[in-house]
Design an enzyme around this catalytic site. Structure first.
Site, PDB file in Angstrom:
ATOM      1  N   ASP A 121       4.595  -9.662  21.090  1.00  0.00           N
ATOM      2  CA  ASP A 121       5.862 -10.305  21.461  1.00  0.00           C
ATOM      3  C   ASP A 121       5.774 -11.798  21.162  1.00  0.00           C
ATOM      4  O   ASP A 121       4.938 -12.503  21.717  1.00  0.00           O
ATOM      5  CB  ASP A 121       6.138 -10.065  22.944  1.00  0.00           C
ATOM      6  CG  ASP A 121       7.493 -10.576  23.407  1.00  0.00           C
ATOM      7  OD1 ASP A 121       8.197 -11.258  22.625  1.00  0.00           O
ATOM      8  OD2 ASP A 121       7.849 -10.294  24.558  1.00  0.00           O
ATOM      9  N   GLY A 147       6.254  -5.093  20.083  1.00  0.00           N
ATOM     10  CA  GLY A 147       6.868  -6.404  20.201  1.00  0.00           C
ATOM     11  C   GLY A 147       7.618  -6.626  21.497  1.00  0.00           C
ATOM     12  O   GLY A 147       7.268  -6.081  22.548  1.00  0.00           O
ATOM     13  N   HIS A 148       8.690  -7.426  21.418  1.00  0.00           N
ATOM     14  CA  HIS A 148       9.430  -7.892  22.593  1.00  0.00           C
ATOM     15  C   HIS A 148      10.094  -6.746  23.362  1.00  0.00           C
ATOM     16  O   HIS A 148       9.985  -6.666  24.575  1.00  0.00           O
ATOM     17  CB  HIS A 148      10.480  -8.920  22.172  1.00  0.00           C
ATOM     18  CG  HIS A 148      11.263  -9.486  23.304  1.00  0.00           C
ATOM     19  ND1 HIS A 148      10.678 -10.260  24.288  1.00  0.00           N
ATOM     20  CD2 HIS A 148      12.575  -9.402  23.619  1.00  0.00           C
ATOM     21  CE1 HIS A 148      11.599 -10.627  25.163  1.00  0.00           C
ATOM     22  NE2 HIS A 148      12.764 -10.112  24.776  1.00  0.00           N
ATOM     23  N   PHE A 149      10.811  -5.893  22.675  1.00  0.00           N
ATOM     24  CA  PHE A 149      11.470  -4.767  23.331  1.00  0.00           C
ATOM     25  C   PHE A 149      10.508  -3.577  23.308  1.00  0.00           C
ATOM     26  O   PHE A 149      10.694  -2.597  22.575  1.00  0.00           O
ATOM     27  CB  PHE A 149      12.802  -4.442  22.660  1.00  0.00           C
ATOM     28  CG  PHE A 149      13.861  -5.488  22.908  1.00  0.00           C
ATOM     29  CD1 PHE A 149      14.324  -5.734  24.184  1.00  0.00           C
ATOM     30  CD2 PHE A 149      14.380  -6.227  21.857  1.00  0.00           C
ATOM     31  CE1 PHE A 149      15.305  -6.693  24.422  1.00  0.00           C
ATOM     32  CE2 PHE A 149      15.362  -7.193  22.084  1.00  0.00           C
ATOM     33  CZ  PHE A 149      15.821  -7.431  23.369  1.00  0.00           C
TER      34      PHE A 149
END
Length: 175
Positions: A121, A147-149
């Protein structure tokens, strides 16, 4: 009995270490809410950036449904919404000064905590995940290769971690 019995943190920041390069233009906006600093943030609301939030750092970008960023962008593109998003970015600046209070809560109440974090992320980097361990004694810690999601790529694994964590910490029976 405490109302908060446990915490589940998924790429959720409570430490300065988690505000890295991505946050530099936002931090500048917190310091000076000027049209020039706002203009530097406007690219955050484009389709390209919205897609990047979903695909950056994932193992297989082709496996992430374009419905995600297309639906988000549909709402981001509504009339007047960029100004709302800028206001939200500015408002987020009230969070970091509260981080020491949040950390004191962790140290005082020691809620069992599950950390499930996308190690790739860029928005909330893993640097922000580790400090929870210095304030909390009962931490189950998982850095996932995404990653982020994180839920988009690791939803099943995260659900399994949550079920196991809540079952073991709170003696819940899974449905």
């Amino acid at each position: 009995m405490w109302r908060v019995q446990a915490l589940i943190v998924q790429n959720g920041n409570a430490y300065e270490e988690g505000l890295r390069e991505f946050w530099e233009p936002i931090k500048a906006y917190w310091q000076e809410r000027s049209p020039e600093n706002a203009d530097k943030l406007r690219p955050f609301f484009t389709l390209e950036t919205t897609k990047w939030q979903y695909t950056n750092g994932v193992r297989n970008p082709e496996a992430i449904s374009p419905d995600n960023w297309n639906m988000d962008q549909l709402f981001l593109d509504r009339s007047g919404n960029v100004e709302i998003q800028l206001a939200l970015f500015y408002s987020y600046g009230t969070n970091p000064p509260l981080y020491p209070q949040w950390q004191e809560y962790f140290r005082k109440y020691q809620p069992p905590t599950l950390i499930v974090w996308g190690k790739n992320d860029y928005i909330f980097p893993a640097d922000g995940a580790y400090p929870y361990q210095r304030d909390l004694n009962d931490v189950e810690f998982h850095l996932l290769d995404t990653g982020h999601f994180a839920l988009e790529e690791e939803g099943e694994a995260i659900a399994n971690h949550i079920t196991q964590f809540l079952t073991s910490r709170l003696q819940l029976v899974p449905a």
